[in-house]
Write a protein that holds these residues in place. Structure first.
Motif, PDB file in Angstrom:
ATOM      1  N   LEU A  95       0.824  -1.217   0.000  1.00  0.00           N
ATOM      2  CA  LEU A  95       0.000   0.000   0.000  1.00  0.00           C
ATOM      3  C   LEU A  95       0.851   1.258   0.000  1.00  0.00           C
ATOM      4  N   THR A  96       2.016   1.200   0.638  1.00  0.00           N
ATOM      5  CA  THR A  96       2.889   2.372   0.645  1.00  0.00           C
ATOM      6  C   THR A  96       3.383   2.703  -0.759  1.00  0.00           C
ATOM      7  N   LYS A  97       3.685   1.698  -1.545  1.00  0.00           N
ATOM      8  CA  LYS A  97       4.125   1.926  -2.925  1.00  0.00           C
ATOM      9  C   LYS A  97       2.950   2.186  -3.868  1.00  0.00           C
ATOM     10  N   ALA A  98       1.770   1.645  -3.534  1.00  0.00           N
ATOM     11  CA  ALA A  98       0.618   1.811  -4.427  1.00  0.00           C
ATOM     12  C   ALA A  98       0.064   3.233  -4.388  1.00  0.00           C
ATOM     13  N   PHE A  99      -0.006   3.834  -3.194  1.00  0.00           N
ATOM     14  CA  PHE A  99      -0.533   5.189  -3.064  1.00  0.00           C
ATOM     15  C   PHE A  99       0.624   6.180  -3.106  1.00  0.00           C
ATOM     16  N   PRO A 100       0.485   7.239  -3.839  1.00  0.00           N
ATOM     17  CA  PRO A 100       1.549   8.265  -3.835  1.00  0.00           C
ATOM     18  C   PRO A 100       1.648   8.942  -2.471  1.00  0.00           C
ATOM     19  N   GLN A 101       2.785   9.552  -2.219  1.00  0.00           N
ATOM     20  CA  GLN A 101       3.041  10.112  -0.891  1.00  0.00           C
ATOM     21  C   GLN A 101       2.129  11.283  -0.576  1.00  0.00           C
ATOM     22  N   ASN A 102       1.718  12.033  -1.589  1.00  0.00           N
ATOM     23  CA  ASN A 102       0.860  13.190  -1.345  1.00  0.00           C
ATOM     24  C   ASN A 102      -0.629  12.843  -1.343  1.00  0.00           C
ATOM     25  N   ALA A 103      -0.991  11.560  -1.509  1.00  0.00           N
ATOM     26  CA  ALA A 103      -2.402  11.166  -1.482  1.00  0.00           C
ATOM     27  C   ALA A 103      -2.922  11.209  -0.053  1.00  0.00           C
ATOM     28  N   ASP A 104      -4.236  11.393   0.055  1.00  0.00           N
ATOM     29  CA  ASP A 104      -4.849  11.503   1.381  1.00  0.00           C
ATOM     30  C   ASP A 104      -6.053  10.556   1.480  1.00  0.00           C
ATOM     31  N   PRO A 105      -5.801   9.237   1.586  1.00  0.00           N
ATOM     32  CA  PRO A 105      -6.913   8.292   1.718  1.00  0.00           C
ATOM     33  C   PRO A 105      -7.309   8.065   3.175  1.00  0.00           C
ATOM     34  N   MET A 106      -7.457   9.141   3.945  1.00  0.00           N
ATOM     35  CA  MET A 106      -7.721   8.991   5.369  1.00  0.00           C
ATOM     36  C   MET A 106      -9.147   8.502   5.637  1.00  0.00           C
ATOM     37  N   ILE A 107     -10.103   8.955   4.818  1.00  0.00           N
ATOM     38  CA  ILE A 107     -11.496   8.541   5.048  1.00  0.00           C
ATOM     39  C   ILE A 107     -11.664   7.038   4.837  1.00  0.00           C
ATOM     40  N   PRO A 108     -11.176   6.442   3.735  1.00  0.00           N
ATOM     41  CA  PRO A 108     -11.276   4.985   3.611  1.00  0.00           C
ATOM     42  C   PRO A 108     -10.532   4.244   4.720  1.00  0.00           C
ATOM     43  N   GLY A 109      -9.398   4.784   5.126  1.00  0.00           N
ATOM     44  CA  GLY A 109      -8.665   4.140   6.215  1.00  0.00           C
ATOM     45  C   GLY A 109      -9.425   4.180   7.529  1.00  0.00           C
ATOM     46  N   PHE A 110     -10.081   5.303   7.803  1.00  0.00           N
ATOM     47  CA  PHE A 110     -10.873   5.414   9.027  1.00  0.00           C
ATOM     48  C   PHE A 110     -12.051   4.444   9.007  1.00  0.00           C
ATOM     49  N   VAL A 111     -12.700   4.286   7.846  1.00  0.00           N
ATOM     50  CA  VAL A 111     -13.821   3.351   7.732  1.00  0.00           C
ATOM     51  C   VAL A 111     -13.337   1.917   7.959  1.00  0.00           C
ATOM     52  N   CYS A 112     -12.205   1.560   7.363  1.00  0.00           N
ATOM     53  CA  CYS A 112     -11.661   0.210   7.562  1.00  0.00           C
ATOM     54  C   CYS A 112     -11.305  -0.043   9.025  1.00  0.00           C
ATOM     55  N   ALA A 113     -10.762   0.972   9.691  1.00  0.00           N
ATOM     56  CA  ALA A 113     -10.411   0.813  11.100  1.00  0.00           C
ATOM     57  C   ALA A 113     -11.651   0.610  11.962  1.00  0.00           C
ATOM     58  N   MET A 114     -12.726   1.355  11.689  1.00  0.00           N
ATOM     59  CA  MET A 114     -13.952   1.196  12.468  1.00  0.00           C
ATOM     60  C   MET A 114     -14.594  -0.180  12.236  1.00  0.00           C
ATOM     61  N   VAL A 115     -14.603  -0.644  10.987  1.00  0.00           N
ATOM     62  CA  VAL A 115     -15.169  -1.964  10.702  1.00  0.00           C
ATOM     63  C   VAL A 115     -14.336  -3.056  11.361  1.00  0.00           C
ATOM     64  N   LEU A 166     -12.696  -2.825  14.165  1.00  0.00           N
ATOM     65  CA  LEU A 166     -13.043  -2.832  15.594  1.00  0.00           C
ATOM     66  C   LEU A 166     -14.376  -3.549  15.829  1.00  0.00           C
ATOM     67  N   LEU A 167     -15.317  -3.378  14.912  1.00  0.00           N
ATOM     68  CA  LEU A 167     -16.592  -4.087  15.032  1.00  0.00           C
ATOM     69  C   LEU A 167     -16.388  -5.603  14.909  1.00  0.00           C
ATOM     70  N   VAL A 168     -15.550  -6.024  13.977  1.00  0.00           N
ATOM     71  CA  VAL A 168     -15.252  -7.452  13.824  1.00  0.00           C
ATOM     72  C   VAL A 168     -14.560  -7.996  15.074  1.00  0.00           C
ATOM     73  N   LEU A 169     -13.633  -7.233  15.622  1.00  0.00           N
ATOM     74  CA  LEU A 169     -12.953  -7.674  16.849  1.00  0.00           C
ATOM     75  C   LEU A 169     -13.926  -7.781  18.013  1.00  0.00           C
ATOM     76  N   PHE A 170     -14.874  -6.868  18.091  1.00  0.00           N
ATOM     77  CA  PHE A 170     -15.880  -6.929  19.158  1.00  0.00           C
ATOM     78  C   PHE A 170     -16.735  -8.192  19.041  1.00  0.00           C
ATOM     79  N   VAL A 171     -17.154  -8.531  17.819  1.00  0.00           N
ATOM     80  CA  VAL A 171     -17.943  -9.752  17.617  1.00  0.00           C
ATOM     81  C   VAL A 171     -17.120 -10.987  17.967  1.00  0.00           C
ATOM     82  N   LEU A 172     -15.847 -10.972  17.621  1.00  0.00           N
ATOM     83  CA  LEU A 172     -14.984 -12.108  17.942  1.00  0.00           C
ATOM     84  C   LEU A 172     -14.797 -12.270  19.442  1.00  0.00           C
ATOM     85  N   CYS A 173     -14.723 -11.163  20.159  1.00  0.00           N
ATOM     86  CA  CYS A 173     -14.492 -11.244  21.605  1.00  0.00           C
ATOM     87  C   CYS A 173     -15.742 -11.681  22.366  1.00  0.00           C
ATOM     88  N   ILE A 174     -16.920 -11.267  21.919  1.00  0.00           N
ATOM     89  CA  ILE A 174     -18.133 -11.632  22.659  1.00  0.00           C
ATOM     90  C   ILE A 174     -18.657 -13.007  22.265  1.00  0.00           C
TER      91      ILE A 174
END
Length: 293
Positions: free
Chosen positions: A102-122, A124-132
């Protein structure tokens, strides 16, 4: 005179045996003697029978094959530790390869923070289901599918959220995170328990970390000063050290014994510690270009 002396002489001489009414030897042998038997409890009977050398009992082939692994094979605790670290190593290796791609695929000046934030939240939801899902974790397909989803989503989310991505910086942070995690887990497995954190210590540290994190993040939101962001990741890196030490005791069975199927969840937690070490060290060292590289 002689008559009196003979009478006196017979009175001094001991009488003959037959005159004392002693039965003869034959009569003594014919009289039955009473036999006394002492009865005791069955467990205290003496086994005075001579021992004989016995040949070893022949064991069927099926029983030999079942007894051999339990005698010479690894213990269940050792198998649990091996499976946990092997699966955690597989997760960490896949995350490292994904981070470099991913570091080589995205250029250094790109800002894919919104997709990254969505992936991080999902993730955490998967980890919560796994723990309970305590009972569902007994099925390996459930644990493996959810753990694989969490590993991929969390890795993608963390990599996309990072700022100023550079392949050299990412590889350096990966090596530093791996060294920190290996050192913590090695110490948690071999150091005496008196110097390692317990349940009460972890609860106290968690409360302190939550309070400090709320204060630091609040100051960062209102002041927008990068020093508070760095301080937050520094607190995270410090908190990960006792957390890894405690979890190493759980993996090695020094705190309590876990069921055999729980090695998947333990491997997920080991991977999570590695991922958080990577994010914290990367943000501390490379985000604000301390070294001017």
């Amino acid at each position: 005179m002689f008559c009196d002396s003979s009478i006196y002489y017979r009175m001094l001489w001991p009488p003959a045996p037959q005159l004392l009414n002693f039965p003869p030897n034959q009569q003594q042998e014919q009289i039955p003697r009473p036999v006394v038997q002492f009865e005791g409890p069955p467990g205290h009977q003496l086994d005075i029978a001579p021992r004989r050398w016995r040949s070893p009992r022949a064991v069927p082939d099926g029983e030999v094959s079942r007894e051999q692994p339990t005698r010479n094979g690894p213990t269940p605790e050792l198998l649990f530790v091996r499976r946990c670290y092997m699966l955690a190593g597989l997760f960490s290796m896949s995350m490292a390869i994904l981070a470099m791609i991913l570091t080589k695929a995205f250029p250094q000046n790109a800002d894919p923070m919104i997709p990254g934030f969505v992936c991080a939240m999902v993730s955490l939801l998967v980890l919560f289901v796994l723990c309970i899902g305590g009972k569902l974790r007994q099925f390996y397909w459930f644990s493996l599918v959810l753990s694989a989803l969490f590993v991929q989503l969390a890795g993608v989310g963390v990599i996309l959220v990072l700022l100023d991505r550079c392949l050299e910086h990412v590889c350096s942070a990966l090596l530093a995170a791996m060294a920190a995690m290996v050192g913590c887990y090695f110490a948690g497995a071999w150091l005496p328990r008196i110097v390692l954190p317990g349940e009460a210590t972890m609860i106290l540290l968690l409360i302190v970390f939550v309070v400090c994190s709320i204060f630091v993040m609040t100051m960062y939101i209102f002041t927008d000063n990068w020093i508070y962001q760095t301080l937050y990741f520094l607190l995270m890196a410090i908190m990960l050290v006792p957390t890894s030490l405690y979890h190493a005791q759980v993996v090695h069975g020094r705190r309590f014994q876990l069921p055999e199927h729980e090695f998947v969840v333990c491997a997920v937690h080991v991977y999570l510690h590695f991922l958080l070490f990577f994010a914290a060290l990367y943000c501390i060292i490379w985000t604000h270009n301390w070294w001017g590289i």
